[in-house]
Design a protein around this motif. Structure first.
Motif, short mmCIF file in Angstrom:
data_model
loop_
_atom_site.label_atom_id
_atom_site.label_comp_id
_atom_site.label_asym_id
_atom_site.label_seq_id
_atom_site.Cartn_x
_atom_site.Cartn_y
_atom_site.Cartn_z
N ALA A 42 0.83 -1.20 0.00
CA ALA A 42 0.00 0.00 0.00
C ALA A 42 0.87 1.25 0.00
CB ALA A 42 -0.93 0.00 1.21
N LEU A 43 1.90 1.27 0.83
CA LEU A 43 2.80 2.42 0.89
C LEU A 43 3.53 2.60 -0.44
CD1 LEU A 43 4.09 4.71 2.51
CD2 LEU A 43 5.80 3.06 3.29
N GLN A 56 2.15 17.34 -4.73
CA GLN A 56 3.03 17.89 -3.71
C GLN A 56 2.56 17.43 -2.32
OE1 GLN A 56 5.80 19.24 -4.09
NE2 GLN A 56 5.78 20.01 -6.15
N LEU A 57 3.47 16.81 -1.60
CA LEU A 57 3.17 16.40 -0.22
C LEU A 57 3.47 17.55 0.72
CD1 LEU A 57 4.82 12.87 0.05
CD2 LEU A 57 2.40 13.39 0.30
N SER A 58 2.65 17.70 1.73
CA SER A 58 3.00 18.65 2.78
C SER A 58 4.17 18.07 3.56
CB SER A 58 1.81 18.86 3.73
OG SER A 58 1.59 17.69 4.50
N GLY A 59 4.88 18.91 4.27
CA GLY A 59 5.99 18.43 5.08
C GLY A 59 5.55 17.39 6.09
N GLY A 60 4.37 17.60 6.66
CA GLY A 60 3.84 16.65 7.64
C GLY A 60 3.51 15.30 7.03
N ASP A 61 2.87 15.31 5.86
CA ASP A 61 2.52 14.05 5.21
C ASP A 61 3.78 13.31 4.76
OD1 ASP A 61 -0.20 14.25 5.60
OD2 ASP A 61 -0.61 15.10 3.62
N SER A 62 4.75 14.05 4.25
CA SER A 62 6.01 13.43 3.85
C SER A 62 6.68 12.77 5.06
CB SER A 62 6.93 14.47 3.23
OG SER A 62 8.16 13.90 2.88
N ALA A 63 6.72 13.47 6.17
CA ALA A 63 7.33 12.93 7.39
C ALA A 63 6.58 11.69 7.87
CB ALA A 63 7.36 14.00 8.48
N ARG A 64 5.27 11.72 7.76
CA ARG A 64 4.49 10.56 8.22
C ARG A 64 4.74 9.34 7.33
NH1 ARG A 64 -1.56 12.33 9.55
NH2 ARG A 64 -1.38 13.46 7.59
N LEU A 65 4.82 9.55 6.01
CA LEU A 65 5.10 8.42 5.12
C LEU A 65 6.50 7.87 5.37
CD1 LEU A 65 3.45 9.56 1.78
CD2 LEU A 65 2.59 7.90 3.45
N LYS A 66 7.45 8.75 5.63
CA LYS A 66 8.81 8.30 5.96
C LYS A 66 8.80 7.49 7.25
CE LYS A 66 11.19 11.93 3.45
NZ LYS A 66 12.04 13.13 3.52
N GLU A 67 8.00 7.91 8.22
CA GLU A 67 7.89 7.18 9.49
C GLU A 67 7.29 5.80 9.25
OE1 GLU A 67 7.88 6.38 13.69
OE2 GLU A 67 9.05 7.69 12.40
N ALA A 68 6.26 5.72 8.41
CA ALA A 68 5.65 4.42 8.10
C ALA A 68 6.68 3.50 7.45
CB ALA A 68 4.44 4.60 7.18
N ALA A 69 7.46 4.04 6.52
CA ALA A 69 8.50 3.24 5.86
C ALA A 69 9.51 2.75 6.89
CB ALA A 69 9.19 4.06 4.78
N LEU A 79 11.12 3.84 -2.40
CA LEU A 79 9.81 4.48 -2.54
C LEU A 79 9.93 5.76 -3.37
CD1 LEU A 79 8.67 4.03 1.15
CD2 LEU A 79 7.86 2.73 -0.81
N ASP A 80 9.16 5.83 -4.44
CA ASP A 80 9.20 6.99 -5.33
C ASP A 80 8.93 8.27 -4.55
OD1 ASP A 80 9.69 5.56 -7.66
OD2 ASP A 80 7.55 5.24 -8.05
N GLY A 81 9.81 9.24 -4.72
CA GLY A 81 9.57 10.57 -4.20
C GLY A 81 9.89 10.80 -2.74
N LEU A 82 10.23 9.77 -1.97
CA LEU A 82 10.49 9.97 -0.55
C LEU A 82 11.98 10.06 -0.21
CD1 LEU A 82 7.94 7.85 1.50
CD2 LEU A 82 7.88 10.26 0.95
N ALA A 83 12.83 9.65 -1.11
CA ALA A 83 14.25 9.61 -0.82
C ALA A 83 14.88 10.99 -0.73
CB ALA A 83 15.00 8.79 -1.87
N ASN A 84 14.26 11.99 -1.31
CA ASN A 84 14.87 13.31 -1.29
C ASN A 84 14.36 14.15 -0.17
OD1 ASN A 84 12.33 13.55 -2.44
ND2 ASN A 84 13.15 14.10 -4.43
#
Length: 84
Positions: A42-43, A56-69, A79-84
């Motif tokens: 899903a992620l 465009q992800l908000s900073g909060g959403d980006s941080a939350r997806l990184k936390e899930a990963a 994961l596309d788009g999260l490495a940067n």
């Protein structure tokens, strides 16, 4: 444990925040994967669709997806788009 320390809850919260951003069945598909205990897939799909549509992800959403990963042991480079 706080529910937002569970990857599934994090993914669903971000998905809910972004519900209107997807022009296709992404929300339904990702939600079904989470419901069927496929949070990693899903992620991956959620990140791919965000990248594909140029959302465009908000900073909060980006941080939350990184936390899930992180919680699932998935490298951000996978994961596309999260490495940067």
């Amino acid at each position: 444990m706080n529910e937002f320390h569970k990857p599934e809850a994090i993914i669903m919260a971000v998905l809910d925040d972004m519900r209107a951003s997807f022009p296709d069945e992404t929300v339904r598909n990702v939600g079904e994967l989470v419901e069927h205990n496929e949070a990693g897939l899903a992620l991956d799909i959620l990140c791919s669709q965000i990248f594909e549509y140029g959302i465009q992800l908000s900073g909060g959403d980006s941080a939350r997806l990184k936390e899930a990963a992180y919680l699932m042991g998935i490298p951000l480079s996978h994961l596309d788009g999260l490495a940067n």
